[in-house]
Design a protein around this motif. Structure first.
Motif, PDB file in Angstrom:
ATOM      1  N   GLU A 260      42.467 -15.330  39.123  1.00  0.00           N
ATOM      2  CA  GLU A 260      42.396 -13.647  38.793  1.00  0.00           C
ATOM      3  C   GLU A 260      41.256 -12.967  38.242  1.00  0.00           C
ATOM      4  N   CYS A 261      40.521 -13.494  37.577  1.00  0.00           N
ATOM      5  CA  CYS A 261      39.125 -12.909  36.705  1.00  0.00           C
ATOM      6  C   CYS A 261      37.832 -13.189  37.487  1.00  0.00           C
ATOM      7  N   SER A 262      37.996 -13.730  38.728  1.00  0.00           N
ATOM      8  CA  SER A 262      36.544 -14.151  39.432  1.00  0.00           C
ATOM      9  C   SER A 262      36.281 -13.705  40.849  1.00  0.00           C
ATOM     10  N   PRO A 263      37.313 -12.873  41.047  1.00  0.00           N
ATOM     11  CA  PRO A 263      36.857 -12.015  42.464  1.00  0.00           C
ATOM     12  C   PRO A 263      35.959 -10.947  42.563  1.00  0.00           C
ATOM     13  N   CYS A 264      35.745 -10.250  41.469  1.00  0.00           N
ATOM     14  CA  CYS A 264      34.694  -9.074  41.644  1.00  0.00           C
ATOM     15  C   CYS A 264      33.671  -9.492  40.601  1.00  0.00           C
ATOM     16  N   HIS A 265      33.771 -10.400  39.747  1.00  0.00           N
ATOM     17  CA  HIS A 265      32.518 -10.898  38.960  1.00  0.00           C
ATOM     18  C   HIS A 265      32.946 -12.490  38.628  1.00  0.00           C
ATOM     19  N   ASN A 266      31.860 -13.246  38.044  1.00  0.00           N
ATOM     20  CA  ASN A 266      32.186 -14.585  37.583  1.00  0.00           C
ATOM     21  C   ASN A 266      33.098 -14.351  36.470  1.00  0.00           C
ATOM     22  N   LEU A 272      33.051 -15.771  25.001  1.00  0.00           N
ATOM     23  CA  LEU A 272      32.046 -14.566  24.654  1.00  0.00           C
ATOM     24  C   LEU A 272      32.483 -13.322  24.246  1.00  0.00           C
ATOM     25  N   LEU A 273      33.842 -13.318  23.765  1.00  0.00           N
ATOM     26  CA  LEU A 273      34.209 -12.106  23.326  1.00  0.00           C
ATOM     27  C   LEU A 273      35.433 -12.454  22.080  1.00  0.00           C
ATOM     28  N   PRO A 274      35.474 -11.791  20.962  1.00  0.00           N
ATOM     29  CA  PRO A 274      36.526 -11.820  19.970  1.00  0.00           C
ATOM     30  C   PRO A 274      37.746 -11.760  20.552  1.00  0.00           C
ATOM     31  N   SER A 277      39.112  -8.145  21.583  1.00  0.00           N
ATOM     32  CA  SER A 277      38.431  -7.504  22.731  1.00  0.00           C
ATOM     33  C   SER A 277      39.347  -8.057  23.786  1.00  0.00           C
ATOM     34  N   TRP A 278      39.559  -9.285  23.923  1.00  0.00           N
ATOM     35  CA  TRP A 278      40.342  -9.845  25.001  1.00  0.00           C
ATOM     36  C   TRP A 278      41.686  -9.178  25.202  1.00  0.00           C
ATOM     37  N   LYS A 279      42.255  -8.991  23.751  1.00  0.00           N
ATOM     38  CA  LYS A 279      43.642  -8.201  23.836  1.00  0.00           C
ATOM     39  C   LYS A 279      43.561  -6.920  24.533  1.00  0.00           C
ATOM     40  N   GLY A 284      44.736  -3.264  29.032  1.00  0.00           N
ATOM     41  CA  GLY A 284      44.189  -2.304  29.857  1.00  0.00           C
ATOM     42  C   GLY A 284      43.793  -2.492  31.217  1.00  0.00           C
ATOM     43  N   LEU A 285      44.589  -3.431  31.907  1.00  0.00           N
ATOM     44  CA  LEU A 285      44.193  -3.801  33.014  1.00  0.00           C
ATOM     45  C   LEU A 285      44.314  -2.890  34.311  1.00  0.00           C
ATOM     46  N   ASN A 286      45.141  -2.115  34.043  1.00  0.00           N
ATOM     47  CA  ASN A 286      45.589  -1.044  35.022  1.00  0.00           C
ATOM     48  C   ASN A 286      44.475   0.012  35.132  1.00  0.00           C
ATOM     49  N   ASN A 287      43.591   0.010  34.268  1.00  0.00           N
ATOM     50  CA  ASN A 287      42.236   0.807  34.128  1.00  0.00           C
ATOM     51  C   ASN A 287      41.071   0.016  33.872  1.00  0.00           C
ATOM     52  N   HIS A 288      40.513  -1.037  34.522  1.00  0.00           N
ATOM     53  CA  HIS A 288      39.682  -1.927  34.022  1.00  0.00           C
ATOM     54  C   HIS A 288      38.274  -1.688  34.710  1.00  0.00           C
ATOM     55  N   PHE A 289      37.766  -0.892  33.878  1.00  0.00           N
ATOM     56  CA  PHE A 289      36.355  -0.295  34.416  1.00  0.00           C
ATOM     57  C   PHE A 289      36.499   0.342  35.769  1.00  0.00           C
ATOM     58  N   GLY A 290      37.506   1.222  35.782  1.00  0.00           N
ATOM     59  CA  GLY A 290      37.662   1.943  36.918  1.00  0.00           C
ATOM     60  C   GLY A 290      38.414   1.214  37.906  1.00  0.00           C
ATOM     61  N   GLU A 291      38.806   0.115  37.871  1.00  0.00           N
ATOM     62  CA  GLU A 291      39.765  -0.579  38.793  1.00  0.00           C
ATOM     63  C   GLU A 291      41.018  -0.821  38.341  1.00  0.00           C
ATOM     64  N   ASP A 292      42.080  -0.937  39.170  1.00  0.00           N
ATOM     65  CA  ASP A 292      43.244  -1.381  38.586  1.00  0.00           C
ATOM     66  C   ASP A 292      43.571  -2.822  39.018  1.00  0.00           C
ATOM     67  N   SER A 294      46.133  -4.714  37.623  1.00  0.00           N
ATOM     68  CA  SER A 294      47.376  -5.214  36.844  1.00  0.00           C
ATOM     69  C   SER A 294      47.763  -6.553  37.652  1.00  0.00           C
ATOM     70  N   LEU A 295      48.583  -7.287  36.318  1.00  0.00           N
ATOM     71  CA  LEU A 295      49.015  -8.499  36.741  1.00  0.00           C
ATOM     72  C   LEU A 295      50.360  -8.624  36.515  1.00  0.00           C
ATOM     73  N   ASP A 296      51.305  -9.378  36.873  1.00  0.00           N
ATOM     74  CA  ASP A 296      52.526  -9.654  36.458  1.00  0.00           C
ATOM     75  C   ASP A 296      52.519 -10.269  35.032  1.00  0.00           C
ATOM     76  N   GLY A 360      22.057  -8.924  41.116  1.00  0.00           N
ATOM     77  CA  GLY A 360      22.930  -7.792  41.171  1.00  0.00           C
ATOM     78  C   GLY A 360      23.346  -6.979  39.842  1.00  0.00           C
ATOM     79  N   SER A 361      23.529  -7.540  38.909  1.00  0.00           N
ATOM     80  CA  SER A 361      23.861  -6.705  37.601  1.00  0.00           C
ATOM     81  C   SER A 361      23.881  -7.457  36.437  1.00  0.00           C
ATOM     82  N   GLU A 362      23.843  -6.869  35.205  1.00  0.00           N
ATOM     83  CA  GLU A 362      23.753  -7.547  34.057  1.00  0.00           C
ATOM     84  C   GLU A 362      24.916  -8.800  33.642  1.00  0.00           C
ATOM     85  N   ALA A 363      26.035  -8.202  34.352  1.00  0.00           N
ATOM     86  CA  ALA A 363      27.216  -9.085  34.223  1.00  0.00           C
ATOM     87  C   ALA A 363      27.205 -10.020  35.145  1.00  0.00           C
ATOM     88  N   ASN A 364      26.252 -10.550  35.742  1.00  0.00           N
ATOM     89  CA  ASN A 364      26.278 -11.751  36.770  1.00  0.00           C
ATOM     90  C   ASN A 364      25.434 -12.742  35.990  1.00  0.00           C
TER      91      ASN A 364
HETATM   92  C1  HEC Z   1      38.867  -5.645  41.104  1.00  0.00           C
HETATM   93  C2  HEC Z   1      37.982  -6.453  40.451  1.00  0.00           C
HETATM   94  C3  HEC Z   1      37.930  -6.968  38.924  1.00  0.00           C
HETATM   95  C4  HEC Z   1      38.780  -8.072  38.729  1.00  0.00           C
HETATM   96  C5  HEC Z   1      39.850  -8.563  39.441  1.00  0.00           C
HETATM   97  C6  HEC Z   1      38.690  -8.354  37.260  1.00  0.00           C
HETATM   98  N1  HEC Z   1      37.514  -7.418  36.928  1.00  0.00           N
HETATM   99 FE1  HEC Z   1      36.378  -7.554  35.069  1.00  0.00          FE
HETATM  100  N2  HEC Z   1      35.352  -5.785  35.741  1.00  0.00           N
HETATM  101  C7  HEC Z   1      35.232  -5.323  36.970  1.00  0.00           C
HETATM  102  C8  HEC Z   1      34.168  -4.405  36.940  1.00  0.00           C
HETATM  103  C9  HEC Z   1      33.880  -3.435  38.344  1.00  0.00           C
HETATM  104  C10 HEC Z   1      33.642  -4.612  35.881  1.00  0.00           C
HETATM  105  C11 HEC Z   1      32.193  -3.713  35.153  1.00  0.00           C
HETATM  106  C12 HEC Z   1      31.162  -4.420  35.717  1.00  0.00           C
HETATM  107  C13 HEC Z   1      29.875  -3.595  35.255  1.00  0.00           C
HETATM  108  O1  HEC Z   1      29.837  -2.825  34.395  1.00  0.00           O
HETATM  109  O2  HEC Z   1      28.712  -4.199  35.529  1.00  0.00           O
HETATM  110  C14 HEC Z   1      34.257  -5.561  35.077  1.00  0.00           C
HETATM  111  C15 HEC Z   1      33.871  -5.959  33.934  1.00  0.00           C
HETATM  112  C16 HEC Z   1      34.325  -6.901  33.013  1.00  0.00           C
HETATM  113  C17 HEC Z   1      34.032  -7.175  31.782  1.00  0.00           C
HETATM  114  C18 HEC Z   1      32.718  -6.615  30.942  1.00  0.00           C
HETATM  115  C19 HEC Z   1      31.521  -7.571  31.368  1.00  0.00           C
HETATM  116  C20 HEC Z   1      30.504  -6.991  30.809  1.00  0.00           C
HETATM  117  O3  HEC Z   1      29.521  -6.193  31.420  1.00  0.00           O
HETATM  118  O4  HEC Z   1      29.926  -7.596  29.661  1.00  0.00           O
HETATM  119  C21 HEC Z   1      34.941  -8.242  31.188  1.00  0.00           C
HETATM  120  C22 HEC Z   1      34.782  -8.849  29.806  1.00  0.00           C
HETATM  121  C23 HEC Z   1      35.964  -8.297  32.239  1.00  0.00           C
HETATM  122  N3  HEC Z   1      35.596  -7.735  33.445  1.00  0.00           N
HETATM  123  C24 HEC Z   1      36.885  -9.409  32.163  1.00  0.00           C
HETATM  124  C25 HEC Z   1      37.887  -9.319  33.186  1.00  0.00           C
HETATM  125  C26 HEC Z   1      39.137 -10.302  33.220  1.00  0.00           C
HETATM  126  C27 HEC Z   1      39.447 -11.063  31.907  1.00  0.00           C
HETATM  127  C28 HEC Z   1      39.679 -10.221  34.206  1.00  0.00           C
HETATM  128  C29 HEC Z   1      40.792 -11.018  34.645  1.00  0.00           C
HETATM  129  C30 HEC Z   1      42.046 -10.560  33.903  1.00  0.00           C
HETATM  130  C31 HEC Z   1      38.863  -9.402  35.012  1.00  0.00           C
HETATM  131  N4  HEC Z   1      37.804  -9.035  34.690  1.00  0.00           N
HETATM  132  C32 HEC Z   1      39.186  -9.243  36.348  1.00  0.00           C
HETATM  133  C33 HEC Z   1      36.232  -5.808  38.040  1.00  0.00           C
HETATM  134  C34 HEC Z   1      37.252  -6.769  37.910  1.00  0.00           C
END
Ligand code: HEC
Ligand code: HEC
Length: 386
Positions: A260-266, A272-274, A277-279, A284-292, A294-296, A360-364
């Motif tokens: 679930e957490c690797s389709p958009c980024h590794n 890496l986080l306390p 932060s994970w909580k 807030g998965l419905n608004n995860h950096f602008g993306e929805d 959400s998981l069951d 690609g990005s800092e997050a890669n």
């Molecule tokens: C639909 C795509 C998508 C999925 C699925 C996704 N993310 Fe993300 N995530 C993003 C985007 C977009 C960013 C913002 C990346 C950036 O700012 O470069 C991000 C950023 C993050 C960051 C911060 C990275 C940083 O810059 O330090 C964390 C932590 C993170 N996601 C955790 C998760 C976790 C945990 C899951 C699985 C539950 C998850 N993500 C699933 C799209 C996604």
């Protein structure tokens, strides 16, 4: 006429310890050689364990009873040496006898403080996870101090050996190579022995077998946790966490997290986080950096449990400890890349590098840190792609 004084194990021990100390000396001070530094430490420890056994079971001149005497003897010897007329010893003289003891104790202390430092500061080695970072830092001071002390004694020891060779003309340095010295019967004066000749002990065979076993065990278990990360994605270092019971344990990646957490980024490693932060991220998965995203509820729960169980607080890695330490009290970062330690470590990498196609990005993280998927961020594995 020459007589045999130093048996082969004693000579081998002597020069191997010299090599181990030299190795440890030249690999100290930089993290890049830390692993090799620890190998030299473990080797030195093995050598010392052997030498202690040999001190009871070796040939006559190798035994402690032959060369370890009281302070009065040492003092008298030094006084006579000052007049350039010390008695000659076929084996070790009383002064160097103390140096031998000192070096044995010193080596054990250096290795012990080294292991504590390594475990506390780096989260590696025997006691990884059991020793706090602060304890590690504290013991590093002691380790450094002992190393300086050992160095001082080595300088004195070498000077004394040169004094014997060039001023007293005893040629003792070569004797540690060839094993032989002039027969005292041909010396006209000043023969000093601490004990009459006695027969070598039959314990010798036992000591040799024991040494062989020790060396075998050493080769098998003592090398520090190899953590060669090849660019094939093979990682043998296992990032560990401390379980609630206080044991260190390997992290088993959770399959749902991977999925679930690797389709958009590794998938970012839990260490890496306390936990807070994970909580917040998982709330807030419905608004995860602008993306929805959400998981069951069951999947969300499973991933959250996994992330919290291996969060930075539990982790034994240096990266986790330093990331945590740099977060301001009361702050709950949502981005690893926003944490001061991360910013600091990457401050010299220009924005263009992160924009490269290969990055690609800092997050890669994985683009530059081949061990990122398992939470390993060793300096020397870093590889910035073109
Ligand atoms: C639909 C795509 C998508 C999925 C699925 C996704 N993310 Fe993300 N995530 C993003 C985007 C977009 C960013 C913002 C990346 C950036 O700012 O470069 C991000 C950023 C993050 C960051 C911060 C990275 C940083 O810059 O330090 C964390 C932590 C993170 N996601 C955790 C998760 C976790 C945990 C899951 C699985 C539950 C998850 N993500 C699933 C799209 C996604
Ligand atoms: C463009 C390449 C690149 C990317 C992408 C990158 N890093 Fe790094 N990182 C580096 C370099 C280069 C260093 C070494 C800096 C130095 O030598 O002090 C480093 C150092 C580190 C360190 C310190 C290692 C140590 O032992 O001192 C950590 C921790 C780290 N990175 C984590 C991350 C994480 C987590 C990510 C992803 C969110 C990431 N990095 C993304 C290049 C990168």
């Amino acid at each position: 006429m020459k007589v045999r004084v130093w048996d082969i194990p004693t000579r081998l021990f002597h020069w191997s310890l010299v090599a181990a100390f030299a190795g440890a000396f030249f690999t100290s001070g930089t993290e890049w050689f830390l692993e090799y530094h620890t190998v030299f430490g473990y080797i030195a420890l093995g050598l010392v364990v052997f030498r202690i056994l040999w001190g009871f079971a070796g040939n006559r001149y190798a035994r402690f009873s032959d060369f370890v005497g009281g302070w009065r003897r040492v003092r008298d010897y030094l006084r006579q040496a000052a007049t350039l007329k010390p008695p000659r010893y076929l084996g070790h003289n009383p002064a160097v006898g103390w140096v031998v003891l000192f070096m044995l104790i010193m080596t054990v202390s250096l290795v012990a403080t080294g292991i504590i430092t390594y475990s506390g500061e780096e989260g590696r080695g025997f006691w990884a996870g059991l020793i706090t970072r602060d304890t590690g830092i504290f013991f590093r001071e002691i380790h450094d101090f002992l190393a300086a002390l050992a160095l001082a004694v080595i300088v004195i020891h070498v000077s004394a050996a040169l004094f014997h060779d060039f001023i007293l003309k005893e040629n003792i340095i070569l004797s540690m190579v060839t094993g032989t010295k002039e027969d005292p019967a041909t010396w006209s004066e000043r023969v000093g022995h601490m004990r009459p000749v006695d027969r070598p002990s039959s314990l010798r065979l036992v000591a040799l077998i024991f040494a062989a076993i020790l060396i075998g065990l050493g080769v098998r278990f003592l090398p520090p946790q190899e953590r060669k990360i090849r660019f094939t994605g093979e990682v043998s270092e296992q990032v560990k966490v401390v379980t609630p019971k206080g044991y260190t344990a390997r992290i088993k990646p959770d399959p749902k997290w991977k999925e679930e957490c690797s389709p958009c980024h590794n998938a970012f490693h839990p260490t890496l986080l306390p936990a807070a932060s994970w909580k917040r991220i998982m709330d807030g998965l419905n608004n995860h950096f602008g993306e929805d995203v959400s998981l069951d509820p069951a999947t969300r729960r499973e991933i959250l449990d996994y992330l919290v169980s291996s969060s930075a607080e539990r982790s034994t890695t240096e990266a986790s400890k330093k990331l945590l330490a740099s977060i301001k009290k009361g702050e709950v970062p949502l981005k690893i890349t926003g944490i001061p330690y991360w910013r600091d470590k990457h401050s010299e990498i220009s924005a263009d590098v992160f924009k490269r196609k290969s990055v690609g990005s800092e997050a890669n993280c994985l683009a530059c840190h081949p061990g990122a998927a398992v939470g390993s961020f060793e300096d020397k594995d870093v590889h910035v792609p073109d």
